[in-house]
Design an enzyme around this catalytic site. Structure first.
Site: not given
Ligand SMILES: NC(=O)c1ccc[n+]([C@@H]2O[C@H](COP(=O)([O-])OP(=O)(O)OC[C@H]3O[C@@H](n4cnc5c(N)ncnc54)[C@H](OP(=O)(O)O)[C@@H]3O)[C@@H](O)[C@H]2O)c1
Length: 290
Positions: A8, A10, A12, A98, A175, A179
């Site tokens: 994943g 994405g 993070v 999270n 945290k 959230n």
């Molecule tokens: N972003 C922030 O600022 C932040 C900060 C602190 C904590 N968090 C937490 O960190 C976690 C991740 O958040 P994020 O913002 O990084 O989410 P995100 O940008 O949506 O990234 C998630 C990734 O997972 C991928 N994915 C989904 N299903 C998959 C699979 N079967 N195989 C491989 N990859 C797969 C998605 O692919 P696609 O490219 O196809 O969508 C995407 O690249 C969450 O729990 C969030 O609450 C986020």
């Protein structure tokens, strides 16, 4: 050479994978749903790029030293296809998410001593597959112990602050307190500036106070003024800042609502603690999304 797979990549996961790949001692694989050629991350230190091995299917993969799970909480089931091939007897699995239930979905199928829950505060946004804006260097907190220490070592060459904490429960609930208040943004589709509206701020405080009550019942050591601290934090943010629950709802994606607010309702019920504010906001957001 330490082998690391990031499931994943994405916002993070992409930022973390790019940073980990900056070390010549790391062989990084990213396990993707949507493929890309390379990672490019705008960081507070300047742009960094990486060309990890990009795996679009688990076929041909073998157990690694470390797996980092960085999918959204609602995409847990889809990680099993990857974990089934990447996890061997020596593999450690860090969960970067999270919520307060990092390891629960993996317990039973992955040995408890191999699991490393991680609280992540790295504000990051994805503009396209493999393209990430990392707004702050941020921090990651993991529990004290051998696995936590080993995880922290992976980041020694990066500006991300790795903290090994004695009381992980408290850090995770702190945290969560931040959230859970963000559900107000998701419901109103208003960015961080809505915390300056006293009525909205009072709803946020109610959500946090319930989180504090339930967190304390779960063993977290939370201060009495956490609700006010959370509001001050939101008011100090960029007014147009959009949290990920809000961003997910606005984009029509699933939301991490159960991990961020539903969990307070569920665990509150288990402890006999009323959580009317979280119950209401979960119901309204679910209804709005259906
Ligand atoms: N972003 C922030 O600022 C932040 C900060 C602190 C904590 N968090 C937490 O960190 C976690 C991740 O958040 P994020 O913002 O990084 O989410 P995100 O940008 O949506 O990234 C998630 C990734 O997972 C991928 N994915 C989904 N299903 C998959 C699979 N079967 N195989 C491989 N990859 C797969 C998605 O692919 P696609 O490219 O196809 O969508 C995407 O690249 C969450 O729990 C969030 O609450 C986020």
């Amino acid at each position: 050479m330490t082998s690391i797979a990031v499931i994943g990549p994405g916002a993070v996961g992409g930022a973390v994978a790019a940073w980990l790949a900056q070390s010549p001692d790391h062989a990084v694989t990213v396990c993707v749903r949507t493929p890309f050629e390379s990672l490019a991350v705008e960081t507070p230190e300047g742009p960094i790029t990486a060309t990890p091995h990009v795996a679009t299917s688990p076929e041909g993969l073998a157990p690694v030293d470390w797996v980092l799970v960085a999918t959204k909480t609602y995409d847990t089931d889809a990680t099993w296809a990857w974990l089934n091939v990447l996890v061997g007897p020596q593999t450690r699995v860090a969960i970067l998410r999270n919520g307060v239930e990092h390891t629960a979905p993996f317990a039973g199928r992955i040995a408890a001593e191999s699991l490393v829950p991680a609280v992540v505060d790295i504000p990051a946004e994805r503009s396209a597959p493999g393209r990430v804006l990392q707004r702050r260097n941020g921090w990651i907190k993991v529990p004290a112990g051998e696995a936590g220490e080993a995880f922290a070592t992976l980041f020694a060459h990066t500006p991300i602050a790795l903290e090994v904490v004695a009381d992980f429960t408290t850090e995770a609930w702190k945290k969560l307190a931040l959230n859970c208040a963000g559900a107000v943004n998701a419901l109103t589709l208003q960015p961080a500036r809505i915390a300056h509206d006293e009525g909205a701020a009072e709803v946020m405080r109610a959500l946090v106070r319930e989180c504090v009550a339930v967190g304390r019942a779960e063993g977290a050591d939370l201060p009495d003024d956490l609700a006010d601290q959370v509001i001050e934090g939101y008011r100090g943010q960029a007014p147009d800042g959009v949290n990920s629950l809000h961003a997910d709802r606005a984009a029509g994606r699933p939301m991490e609502l159960d991990a961020r607010n539903g969990v307070i309702v569920r665990k509150g019920a288990a402890h006999g603690i009323a959580t009317p504010a979280n119950t209401m906001i979960v119901a309204l957001l679910n209804a709005a999304a259906s």
